[in-house]
Write a protein that holds these residues in place. Structure first.
Motif, PDB file in Angstrom:
ATOM      1  N   LEU A   1       0.823  -1.271  -0.106  1.00 23.02           N
ATOM      2  CA  LEU A   1      -0.077   0.322   0.246  1.00 23.02           C
ATOM      3  C   LEU A   1       0.671   1.487   0.229  1.00 23.02           C
ATOM      4  N   VAL A   2       2.300   1.380   0.908  1.00 18.36           N
ATOM      5  CA  VAL A   2       2.897   2.455   1.440  1.00 18.36           C
ATOM      6  C   VAL A   2       3.351   2.386   0.094  1.00 18.36           C
ATOM      7  N   THR A   3       3.752   1.255  -1.103  1.00 16.97           N
ATOM      8  CA  THR A   3       4.746   2.200  -2.099  1.00 16.97           C
ATOM      9  C   THR A   3       4.101   2.525  -3.207  1.00 16.97           C
ATOM     10  N   ASP A   4       3.406   1.765  -3.493  1.00 17.88           N
ATOM     11  CA  ASP A   4       1.695   1.889  -4.296  1.00 17.88           C
ATOM     12  C   ASP A   4       1.718   3.500  -4.499  1.00 17.88           C
ATOM     13  N   LEU A   5       0.550   3.608  -3.403  1.00 18.87           N
ATOM     14  CA  LEU A   5       0.276   5.545  -2.722  1.00 18.87           C
ATOM     15  C   LEU A   5       1.539   5.749  -3.684  1.00 18.87           C
TER      16      LEU A   5
ATOM     17  N   VAL B   1       1.224   5.858  -7.405  1.00 20.23           N
ATOM     18  CA  VAL B   1       0.143   6.667  -8.178  1.00 20.23           C
ATOM     19  C   VAL B   1       0.685   7.999  -7.948  1.00 20.23           C
ATOM     20  N   THR B   2       1.096   9.010  -7.044  1.00 16.83           N
ATOM     21  CA  THR B   2       0.956  10.235  -6.264  1.00 16.83           C
ATOM     22  C   THR B   2       2.183  10.587  -7.066  1.00 16.83           C
TER      23      THR B   2
ATOM     24  N   ILE C   1      -4.298   0.553  -5.093  1.00 12.74           N
ATOM     25  CA  ILE C   1      -4.377   1.864  -5.415  1.00 12.74           C
ATOM     26  C   ILE C   1      -4.605   2.179  -6.224  1.00 12.74           C
ATOM     27  N   ASP C   2      -4.967   1.951  -7.892  1.00 21.92           N
ATOM     28  CA  ASP C   2      -5.414   2.113  -8.912  1.00 21.92           C
ATOM     29  C   ASP C   2      -6.689   1.963  -9.278  1.00 21.92           C
TER      30      ASP C   2
ATOM     31  N   VAL D   1      -8.993   4.503  -6.669  1.00 27.48           N
ATOM     32  CA  VAL D   1      -8.914   5.524  -7.059  1.00 27.48           C
ATOM     33  C   VAL D   1      -9.420   4.928  -8.686  1.00 27.48           C
TER      34      VAL D   1
END
Length: 266
Positions: free
Chosen positions: A114-118, A121-122, A242-243, A246
């Motif tokens: 979750l942290v790396t994906d966030l 994505v950001t 995360i995708d 969103v």
């Protein structure tokens, strides 16, 4: 004399004088108050009474009788063992440790994904999606070298953990862990403790830390389910969690798991 009569009930035959139903409470070893509701039938001072008592123990399915070997003493024990894997006491001890380790890996894995994906994505960091991270090439070492180092380190730690499981306390003896025994302060199998693995000093009295154990295993089980969901999402949608989030928030009523699975099957 107690007579078991079905799902969570007991009939008690005894003599007494009170004709009224009621309840009695007691506190168990874990500090939880259990209430036994009593329903009395046919009472008098000269005749025995029949008392029906409902056992107030939470189970994974309300009203279900837990197996006798799952007596509620284990952290997170809600009587769930449909395959009967824990009937053998020695096997049950190993399954408890296996679940604990898998739960901790799942919690670390979910947090890392979750942290790396966030960050990806950001746009804060240029990172690969989590299921492609293993194919990333690093300048400081080759993939083969990293694999060998990980194999050696993980093999060493897992071997020490297994040795401590077979002989509790053996890995806390002087000279058993490169002089780091004092920093680990093994508490019991599965809970090494010490300033290295318990820097906040939580649950130093591991024998009376049932609440902390329960919180850990509950969060670990949730993380294992989350990991399964992340695996399925990646296989179906070919993007990160995360995708997926969103996309769902952009159209909550039409971008759900139902539409996603229906679209993947067509």
């Amino acid at each position: 004399m107690d007579v078991a009569v079905g799902r969570g009930f007991q009939i008690l035959a005894h003599a007494g004088s009170s004709p009224f139903p009621g309840r009695c409470s007691h506190t168990n070893a874990f500090g939880t108050t259990n209430t036994n509701w009593l329903a009395e039938i046919g009472s008098s001072s000269h005749h025995p009474r029949v008392v029906v008592r409902a056992q107030n123990r939470p189970t994974w399915l309300p009203g279900l009788d837990p197996p006798p070997y799952l007596d509620g003493t284990l952290a997170g024990d809600f009587g769930f063992d449909p395959l009967g894997l824990g009937e053998d006491p020695e096997s049950l001890k190993w399954y408890v440790q296996a679940e604990l380790v898998h739960a901790r890996f799942a919690m670390a894995g979910v947090a890392g994904i979750l942290v790396t994906d966030l960050l990806r994505v950001t746009g804060i960091r240029n990172l690969p999606v989590w299921y492609e991270a293993g194919a990333t090439k690093f300048d400081f070492a080759s993939t083969r070298a990293l694999f060998i180092v990980q194999l050696l380190l993980m093999g060493f730690v897992e071997t020490k953990r297994y040795m401590d499981f077979r002989n509790p306390g053996s890995q806390a003896k002087d000279g058993s862990f490169f002089g780091l025994e004092a920093s680990l302060e093994g508490l019991e199998p599965g809970y090494p403790g010490g300033p290295l693995l318990n820097p906040l000093g939580l649950a130093k009295d591991i024998k009376n830390a049932h609440e902390w154990k329960l919180k850990e295993i509950k969060n670990g089980r949730l993380a294992m389910v989350a990991m399964l969901g992340i695996f399925v999402q990646a296989n179906v949608t070919h993007v990160g969690p995360i995708d997926n989030l969103v996309e769902h928030l952009s159209n909550p009523w039409h971008k759900t798991i139902i539409q996603t699975l229906a679209g993947s099957g067509s």
